[in-house]
Design a protein around this motif. Sequence first.
Motif, PDB file in Angstrom:
ATOM      1  N   GLU A 188       0.831  -1.212   0.000  1.00 25.00           N
ATOM      2  CA  GLU A 188       0.000   0.000   0.000  1.00 25.00           C
ATOM      3  C   GLU A 188       0.862   1.257   0.000  1.00 25.00           C
ATOM      4  OE1 GLU A 188      -2.481  -0.649   3.390  1.00 25.00           O
ATOM      5  OE2 GLU A 188      -3.584  -2.257   2.373  1.00 25.00           O
ATOM      6  N   VAL A 189       2.062   1.080   0.522  1.00 24.78           N
ATOM      7  CA  VAL A 189       3.050   2.163   0.484  1.00 24.78           C
ATOM      8  C   VAL A 189       4.301   1.600  -0.206  1.00 24.78           C
ATOM      9  CG1 VAL A 189       4.629   3.532   1.907  1.00 24.78           C
ATOM     10  CG2 VAL A 189       2.208   3.385   2.522  1.00 24.78           C
ATOM     11  N   LYS A 192       0.023   3.969  -9.543  1.00 19.19           N
ATOM     12  CA  LYS A 192      -1.398   3.623  -9.629  1.00 19.19           C
ATOM     13  C   LYS A 192      -1.800   2.641  -8.538  1.00 19.19           C
ATOM     14  CE  LYS A 192      -2.591   4.629 -14.349  1.00 19.19           C
ATOM     15  NZ  LYS A 192      -1.302   4.728 -15.086  1.00 19.19           N
ATOM     16  N   VAL A 206      -0.244   2.130  -5.325  1.00 15.64           N
ATOM     17  CA  VAL A 206      -0.063   2.429  -3.897  1.00 15.64           C
ATOM     18  C   VAL A 206      -0.637   3.798  -3.544  1.00 15.64           C
ATOM     19  CG1 VAL A 206       2.020   1.005  -3.755  1.00 15.64           C
ATOM     20  CG2 VAL A 206       2.220   3.462  -4.245  1.00 15.64           C
ATOM     21  N   LYS A 207      -0.754   4.004  -2.234  1.00 19.27           N
ATOM     22  CA  LYS A 207      -1.303   5.290  -1.783  1.00 19.27           C
ATOM     23  C   LYS A 207      -0.212   6.351  -1.659  1.00 19.27           C
ATOM     24  CE  LYS A 207      -3.620   3.255   1.539  1.00 19.27           C
ATOM     25  NZ  LYS A 207      -4.274   2.573   2.516  1.00 19.27           N
ATOM     26  N   LYS A 208       0.972   5.850  -1.320  1.00 20.05           N
ATOM     27  CA  LYS A 208       2.067   6.805  -1.103  1.00 20.05           C
ATOM     28  C   LYS A 208       3.386   6.209  -1.574  1.00 20.05           C
ATOM     29  CE  LYS A 208       0.702   9.853   2.547  1.00 20.05           C
ATOM     30  NZ  LYS A 208      -0.724   9.625   2.251  1.00 20.05           N
ATOM     31  N   CYS A 257      -0.219   9.847  -6.923  1.00 19.29           N
ATOM     32  CA  CYS A 257      -0.241   9.689  -5.464  1.00 19.29           C
ATOM     33  C   CYS A 257       0.797  10.617  -4.810  1.00 19.29           C
ATOM     34  CB  CYS A 257       0.037   8.235  -5.087  1.00 19.29           C
ATOM     35  SG  CYS A 257       1.720   7.724  -5.439  1.00 19.29           S
ATOM     36  N   GLU A 258       0.719  10.705  -3.502  1.00 23.75           N
ATOM     37  CA  GLU A 258       1.647  11.585  -2.794  1.00 23.75           C
ATOM     38  C   GLU A 258       3.060  10.973  -2.760  1.00 23.75           C
ATOM     39  OE1 GLU A 258       2.264  13.874   1.460  1.00 23.75           O
ATOM     40  OE2 GLU A 258       0.636  12.420   1.276  1.00 23.75           O
ATOM     41  N   TYR A 315       3.281   6.636   7.931  1.00 18.74           N
ATOM     42  CA  TYR A 315       2.393   6.653   6.756  1.00 18.74           C
ATOM     43  C   TYR A 315       1.622   5.344   6.570  1.00 18.74           C
ATOM     44  CZ  TYR A 315       4.145  11.156   5.213  1.00 18.74           C
ATOM     45  OH  TYR A 315       4.439  12.491   5.129  1.00 18.74           O
ATOM     46  N   THR A 316       1.781   4.379   7.444  1.00 20.99           N
ATOM     47  CA  THR A 316       1.036   3.116   7.254  1.00 20.99           C
ATOM     48  C   THR A 316       0.074   2.889   8.417  1.00 20.99           C
ATOM     49  OG1 THR A 316       2.960   2.002   8.153  1.00 20.99           O
ATOM     50  CG2 THR A 316       2.621   1.819   5.778  1.00 20.99           C
TER      51      THR A 316
END
Lengths: 278, 364
Positions: B265-266, B313, B315-317, B338-339, B363-364
């Motif tokens: 996810e990160v 596309k 992951v979130k970060k 994403c950031e 961040y997680t």
Amino acid sequence: MAANNNILNYIREEIFPTAFCPGCGCGTVLNCFVHMLDKVGIDKRDLILVTGIGCSSWIPSPYLEADTLHTTHGRPIAFATGVKVMKPDKYVVVIAGDGDLAGIGGNHLMHAARRNVGLKVFLVNNYIYGMTGGQVAPTTPTGVPTTTTPYGNPEPPMNIAEIVTAAGADYVARWTTYHVRKLMHSMEQAMKKKGFSLIEIMSQCPVSYGKRVKLKKGSDMLRYFRDNSVPIQKTGDLTEEELSGKIVIGKLVDRERTEFTATLNAIVEKREKEVGTS
Amino acid sequence: MQGDTACAYGALYGGCNFFAGYPITPASEIAESLSIELPNVGGYCLQMEDEIASIGAVIGAVWAGARGMTATSGPGFSLMQENIGYAFMTETPCVIIDVQRSGPSTGQATLPAQGDIMQARWGTHGDHQIIALSPATVQECLTLTADAFNLAERYRNPVIVLTDGEIGHLREKMTFPDPSDIELVNRRLGSSNQHAFGGEMIPPMFELGHGSFVHVTGSSHKETGMRDVFSQEVHDTLIRRIYTKIDVNRDKLVRVEEHFMDDAEVALVSLGVASRPTMGAVLEARNNGLKVGFLRLMIVWPFPKKKIAAIGKKVKKILVPEMNLGQLSREIERFVDCEVVSISKVGGVSHRVSEIYSVIEHYT
Ligand code: SF4
């Protein structure tokens, strides 16, 4: 100089006429060089011409038909050192100007002479940065007004041939574009030397230099060369005052030190043998 | 084995037979090693009067038939830029190792940094494309340097190996590959019906000394090599070709390593020395059940933008440990929505695992 069709063999005819201004000394240097090549009988496949940026760098590139490496400003001697190491049996010839080889590239000039790399350097000294429109050069005489020294050059000029002699070159001479036969003969001697050879060729730039010293035409400057040159053999008879402003012409040094690539190859041969047998 | 020494051996595996350099910390060991080894294999090692002369001699030697390399660090790399531009313009295959140190200027002469990422890309003036590799281990110093020689020959382009003071001086175990496992890409030489500077995307070389009267110039030139500096068309054709020849081969050039990306996810993206503590932090995070993945770049330029975009596309970060003030993270930002968070560290000390871990945790 008698017309000689053989010299066309060394020229990329399709590129003529040259871009040199009328009366420029660069054409004379080109002419002397190709006549010398023809006289000595040098095969153009054995020539590698290396040059930099400036009017006189156009003498070999692209007017001469031979392998040509037209490099960055001031760096032809550094590039040529790499070439000579890989091709020690070729004539690696650098033809470029005073601003290029002695100004921005002075460090390479000094060190190649010290190493005694077997390059033939024909340095065309026109006292000025001609191509960029007449800025002061390290070779401009003191007091001469240029576009960047409008009140007269405050600096003394550099004596290139003497610096290269002191650095250790095997062969150093100075001639002018007036002394074409002597220049050709000197070029021939330089081509036959093993070590670092340099001829400082005082040349006229009527457009960017001549007009600033009231020698507006090429022929005016040639007359100046004729009247102000002193053969090196005669300098002993003259006082420093008498010599001031004169161009000392002739051979400054002709000696035989070990040439750089020869030393380098001797090391490589020895190492290969030792490693091969161990 | 030390990283710098491994670069020297990598060069030998890559067929290097000409080196010219100038002493500079932390790259000098490369020259020292090659000065011992090159003469043993019939090669030449020169110490020139400066870095400008070094890269100049390399380019001259390459045109005269050599596989040539130089090695330097920040200030020397800066000095070389004009002649690196010449190598682009004349399509000279050569290798430049830049053992990055903390800058600008003399900076922290002995300490590592990753501050030359953009200099490697844009150090010389004008439009051009470059290939730059980034080893993270001593072993990779060897393999990627050998690889650099092949890429240089294949694409007729200068290739930069970006290491740094820490990897360069790091000692770790390394195995010498079997030379037969490293395939050498030989130089493609042209024949009389071909041109040295056009006619195809990557034209063959015409070396000096073969009687082909090759004309090599850094000025704009036609396919034949003849100077033509006033034609818009000649310049446009030349520059677009030497730009495109790397661009269209981007996918073939990409060298990356992915870890735990499937369910991440990160994502962490890093390279070179910074990727080592990054790996430590990622492993620790995974042990603790955090869904993080890691993309390590072994190539910086051309930038692996497709890979980065795909991860963007997923992951979130994206977290980017880097020893500069955002040279890598800003490039990543160009290709993702994403950031992107830079975990930036400068000052010559590499990241600690805990520093990176605490950002992951945040961040997680
Ligand atoms: S500017 Fe001077 S040196 Fe240059 S071509 Fe014209 S006359 Fe010759």
